[in-house]
Design a protein around this motif. Sequence first.
Motif, PDB file in Angstrom:
ATOM      1  N   VAL A  28      -4.893   7.873  -2.358  1.00  0.00           N
ATOM      2  CA  VAL A  28      -4.874   9.308  -1.733  1.00  0.00           C
ATOM      3  C   VAL A  28      -5.007   9.356  -0.246  1.00  0.00           C
ATOM      4  O   VAL A  28      -4.417  10.285   0.425  1.00  0.00           O
ATOM      5  CB  VAL A  28      -6.631   9.691  -2.247  1.00  0.00           C
ATOM      6  N   PRO A  29      -5.672   8.558   1.142  1.00  0.00           N
ATOM      7  CA  PRO A  29      -5.469   8.546   2.173  1.00  0.00           C
ATOM      8  C   PRO A  29      -4.524   8.141   2.370  1.00  0.00           C
ATOM      9  O   PRO A  29      -2.925   8.794   3.105  1.00  0.00           O
ATOM     10  CB  PRO A  29      -6.165   7.595   2.281  1.00  0.00           C
ATOM     11  N   PRO A  30      -3.810   7.165   1.871  1.00  0.00           N
ATOM     12  CA  PRO A  30      -2.496   6.823   2.205  1.00  0.00           C
ATOM     13  C   PRO A  30      -1.081   7.733   1.816  1.00  0.00           C
ATOM     14  O   PRO A  30      -0.381   8.438   2.464  1.00  0.00           O
ATOM     15  CB  PRO A  30      -2.333   5.511   1.617  1.00  0.00           C
ATOM     16  N   ASN A  31      -1.069   8.608   0.883  1.00  0.00           N
ATOM     17  CA  ASN A  31      -0.627   9.541   0.428  1.00  0.00           C
ATOM     18  C   ASN A  31      -1.010  11.408   1.621  1.00  0.00           C
ATOM     19  O   ASN A  31       0.610  11.796   1.503  1.00  0.00           O
ATOM     20  CB  ASN A  31      -1.230   9.877  -1.518  1.00  0.00           C
ATOM     21  N   PHE A  32      -2.009  11.222   1.414  1.00  0.00           N
ATOM     22  CA  PHE A  32      -2.392  12.333   1.710  1.00  0.00           C
ATOM     23  C   PHE A  32      -1.766  12.033   3.538  1.00  0.00           C
ATOM     24  O   PHE A  32      -1.037  13.226   3.937  1.00  0.00           O
ATOM     25  CB  PHE A  32      -3.636  12.656   2.117  1.00  0.00           C
ATOM     26  N   VAL A  33      -2.458  10.965   4.228  1.00  0.00           N
ATOM     27  CA  VAL A  33      -1.378  11.080   5.336  1.00  0.00           C
ATOM     28  C   VAL A  33      -0.404  11.295   5.389  1.00  0.00           C
ATOM     29  O   VAL A  33       0.552  11.312   7.046  1.00  0.00           O
ATOM     30  CB  VAL A  33      -2.269   9.736   6.412  1.00  0.00           C
ATOM     31  N   SER A  34       0.507  10.506   4.744  1.00  0.00           N
ATOM     32  CA  SER A  34       2.017  10.435   4.742  1.00  0.00           C
ATOM     33  C   SER A  34       2.258  12.335   4.623  1.00  0.00           C
ATOM     34  O   SER A  34       4.020  12.167   5.056  1.00  0.00           O
ATOM     35  CB  SER A  34       2.622  10.057   3.638  1.00  0.00           C
ATOM     36  N   ARG A  62       0.806  -1.252  -0.073  1.00  0.00           N
ATOM     37  CA  ARG A  62       0.112   0.250  -0.429  1.00  0.00           C
ATOM     38  C   ARG A  62       0.917   1.309   0.005  1.00  0.00           C
ATOM     39  O   ARG A  62       0.403   2.549  -0.348  1.00  0.00           O
ATOM     40  CB  ARG A  62      -0.913  -0.023   1.632  1.00  0.00           C
ATOM     41  N   MET A  63       2.295   1.186   0.490  1.00  0.00           N
ATOM     42  CA  MET A  63       2.821   2.272   0.755  1.00  0.00           C
ATOM     43  C   MET A  63       3.912   2.619  -0.437  1.00  0.00           C
ATOM     44  O   MET A  63       4.066   3.279  -0.601  1.00  0.00           O
ATOM     45  CB  MET A  63       3.246   1.994   2.305  1.00  0.00           C
TER      46      MET A  63
END
Lengths: 524, 330, 184
Positions: free
Chosen positions: A508-514, A359-360
Motif C-alpha cells: 500500500v505505501p509504495p503504491n500510494f506514494v507512486s 518492492r516496486m
Amino acid sequence: MSNSKIDIVSIVESKLKDKVQIQLGQLGNAAVNTSNGLHRDVVKVMLEADEKTAIVAITGLDLGANLGLLYHLRTSNAFITIRAEVPKDNPKIQTIVDLIPGAAFSELEVADLLGVVFEGNPSSGHFLLSEQWPEGIFPLRKDVKANEVKLNPPPPEGARTPEIGRQVKIIIGPQHPALLEPEKFAVTVDGEIVTKVEPRLGYVHRGIEKASESRTYLQDVYLVERICGICNACHAYGFVGTVEKILKTDVPPRAKYLRVVTLELNRLHSHLLTLGHAGLEIGYETLFQYFWRDREPIMDLIELTSGNRVYSSLMTVGGVRRDIRDTDIPRIKTTLEELRKKLPFYRQIYTNEASIKARMQNVGVLSRSDAIKLGMVGPVARASGYDIDVRKDEPYEAYGEIPFKEIVYTEGDTWARMNVRMDEVEESINIIDYALDHLPTGPFRIDAPRNVPIGEAVCRLEAPRGELFYYIKSNGTANPDRVKVRTPTFANLPSFLKTAIGESIADVPPNFVSLDPCFSCTDR
Amino acid sequence: MIDFTLIFRILVFPGFTFILLLTLFCDWVERKIEARIQNRVGPLVAGPAGILQPLADLIKLLTKEDIEPRDAKKTVFKIAPILAFAFMVFALCFVPIDGASVLSTTGFNGDLIVILTFSTIASFLLFLSGWASCNPYGTISSARVLTQFLGYDIPLFLFALTPAFIAGTLSIFKIASIQTIPFIILAPWAFVLFIITMQAELEKDPFDVPDAESELVGGLETEFTGAKLAFLHLTRDVQIVFGSALVVELFLGGPYGPVFFGLPAFWYTLWFVLKLLAVVVLTEYITTLFARLRIDQVLSANWKIVLPASILSLMLTVALVTWVYPLVVL
Amino acid sequence: MTNTTTWARVKSPWVLHFNSGACNGCDIEIVALLTPKYDVERFGVKLEPSPRHADVLLVTGCVTQQCAERLKRIYDQMPQPKFVVAIGACACSGGVFDGNYNVVGGVDKVIPVTAYIPGCPPRPEAILDGVVKLLNALNPPKQKKQKQLEPPKETKPVVSEPEVIVPSQEAKPVIEETKTNVKQ
C-alpha cells in the motif's frame, strides 16, 4: 498518430445537430449546450468517436434560479465542455459514472458542495465536508455565508466493537507516518491481503474555492498558490493564465520563458521530493536522505530567483513579478549541472537495485485502458503507456518552442512511475538550460487591466503530478464569480483505490506514494 | 569474599551495568554510522559527540507518564516488556566477556542452546507485548514478529551448530577458547549466512517488516509509553548486542586475543568490545544499504534459500570436520 | 535528580508531526529538517510515528472541521509532559484561510500551544530555532523564575520571532480520554 485527426466537434455536430447548440472556441475547443438528459448522449457520441475521451472535471455553478453543470472532457486532440442546467429546487441529473468511471469523484464533489443529486451514483454521505455539516446547506451556493454555518454537535463516542476474525480493518490516517497529510483510508485486510479500501477525504478541505469568491483577483493569486505548498507555482500560473485568457492579454516573450523556468524548478523539487519519499515508504532511508540532500540546492535556486524558499509568488497577471538577473544565470546552470552529474547514480539505483525492484516492480499495475477509463493524468498515466502531457498536447507559454522528450513507460507499475519521474528530472534540467540560453530580451511584465470583464475561461497545465485544470468565471466585479480547480491527485486517486485491492498491505505505501499524492490539492 | 565477587560480577562488571552501558554505546555507534552513511552528523549535543544520546532517551522515557490503554490486557502489557529485557540480559550473562562468563567461569556443555532459547523467549515476549496492547497495528506487527522469528530460528540454530561441530562442543565458552584459527576462516560461508540470518532475527533492514513504519505506525510499540517503551527499546538494543556477541564468540574467536601486560581480563574485554563493534558496524552497513522487503519475500527467502543453505552448510561442515580439517589444521 | 531529568528531556525531544489542514509547505519544511542539510538528529530530535512516543507535537496548518477533534484526541494520547508547537502562519492564527466555512482557526482554538513559529512557511532554521528555544526554556535557571504559567488558551502569536511559553512541568492528572487506544 491516426487519432489526432479525429475532428470531435464535427462528429458531435453531425450526430446531434438538432438537439444541442455548439459554441466553437469557448471553454476549450468548443462548448456544447445541452438540455435535460442530453449530456449523456454527447458523452456517448464522444466515447464512440474517440476511445481516449476522459473526464477532466465537473464544475458546478450557482446561476441564481438554476444550478449549472460544466462537464469538461478531454479527447485525444481536443477539449470539450458540455453545459447542462438543473433547477435549484429539484437539482436532479443523470449520472455519467456508468459511461466514464473516472467521473465518480467529480460527481461526489459537486453533490457535496453544491447539492446536485446525481441519479444512479450509488455513493452517499459527505465527500469533502465534515460529518457534522448540517443537512441541506451547500457551501458553494451563493446564499450561504461562510461564517454563519452552525455545525451539528459531535455524535457521542460509541463503544468500539472489537474486530473478530481474519478480516481486520486497518485505519491509515488521519495521523499516520505514511501520510504527511491527514486523510483517512480504511483498509480491510484478510491476513496480509487488502480486500477493500474506503477513502475519507476532506481533512484538508479549507474551502478555498468559496474563499476566492470573496477576494480580489490579485489576492486570489496568493490564495490559490496556497492550495499546495509543493506545486505552488503551477497553481499560481493556473489562476493567472486563466485570468489572462479572459482578459485576452498576451504576456511578453521574456515572461513566458521565465514562467517556464519557474514551473520547471517547481517540477524538479517536487520530483526529487517524491523520489526520496518513496525511499522512505519502502524503508530505504538512505535513499531518502540522499535525494533530499540534492533537493536543497534546487530550493536555493527557487529562493535565488524568487526570494522565497517555498512560495515563489512569481506569477502575476501580465507576466512575472521579478526578472532573473544575468549574473544569477551561471549559478543556476552550475547548480543544475551538478545535479545532472548525480543523476546516473540515482537512475542506476532505481533501475538496478534489487531491493527496490523487489518492492516496486509489479506493484499497483494499471493497464493502459484502465488509465484512460479512470482519467489518469501525469506520470501515472505516462507510466501506463498513455502519452498525455499538456506541455506537448496543448503547449502553453514557451513550451511549444522548447524541445524536450515526453517520457512514456509501458509497465504501469510503481517502478515505472518512479522511473518516469527520474527521467523527467533530467528533461526538466534540459528545459531550464534551454530556456536560460534562449531567454528573450524585453520587458518581463506588462500592465494588465485591473478590471476583468464578464467572461469565463479554462486553462490546463502540466503540474508535477499531472494535468492541473482551472476554470474561472468573472462577473465584471473585482472578485471572481467562481473559481474551480481540478488537481492531478484528485484525478489519480481512483488508480490507487483500484490497484490496491488484492495486493499485500505492505504494498500500500509504495503504491500510494507512486501517485505522488497531494491531499491539500485534492481537498482544497 | 567469593560472594562479593559474584555480586560484583553480576551487578557491575561484566554483568548488568556493563551490559547496559555497552548496549547504550552500541546504540550510539549505530545511530552515528547510519547518520554518517546518510551524509548527516547524527547525535551531537548530548555529551561529547552525542555519546550520551541513548542515555538521555532512556532517562526521558523512564520519567514520562505511563499510560495503560483501556483495552489492553493489563497484566501481560505490564510484565512482558521488562521480562523480555530481563531474558536478554540473562542470555548475555552466559557469554564470556572478559574471558569468563558472568555466572560461572567456564560455562557448561550446552549453554549455547540455552542462550539461543532465552533469546527466542525474549522474542516471544515481544510478540506478547504487541498482542496485549490490543491495537490493530500492534497486533499485525506482533503476528509478523512471530512468523519471522519462528521461521528464522531454525536456520539460526543450524548455523550456530557449524562452529559447534568444528569445535566439537556445545559450550560457548569452549567454542570461543578453542579458536586458534577463527572459525570465520574455517567456515566463511557459515559466517556470511549467519550474519544474514541474524539480520532477519534482529528485525533489521532488509528484514524489518514488523516495525515497518509506513504501514504499521510504531509496530508493536505503538501503544507503549514511558518506562515500558524504554524497556522495549532496550530489549531491541540488547538483542542487537547479543546477536553481535554471538557472532564474535562463534566466528571471531571470542574475547581472546594477545595479552600485552597486566590483567588478561582487561585485554579480553577490549578485544571483545572491538570485535563486537566491528560486527555492529557491518550489520549497520547492511541495514542502511537496503530497502525493506515484504513479509512474503522475507518468508520465501527463509524457506527457499536460508533454510536449505543452513542444512547444506551443516552437511559441508560435517564432511570437512571429518575428512579435511584433521589433515590441514587441527 | 530533577536536573538529570530536565537534562534528559531537553536532550531528547521526540516529535510527532500532525497536519491539521496545511498546504504541505510547512510539512515539507519539517521533513527537510531531518535531512542532511539541517539534520535535527544532532539535537536528539526524532520524528516518531505514534503519539504515545512523542514529547513535542508539531502542528501545521489551520485546523479544519474534520481535524479539530482528531487533533484534540492526538494531544490527549500523548503522555505528560508534553508540548505543542504551532508551525506556520495558519497554525498560529488561521492565516490566509481564517474565516473559511470549513476552518476552525488557529491551533490554539483547540489545544493549548506552547510555542508559535510564524512564517509562510517558516524556514527550517526558524523551526529549529523555535524548538531549541522551547527546550532551553525548560532548563533549571529559568525554571526558578517560572510563575506557574498555565498553557495559554488565547495568546496571539508574536510576529517576529518564536515565542516560548513554559507550561507547568508538573504532570497533570491523567484525563480519561488519554486512555483510549491509538486507533485512528
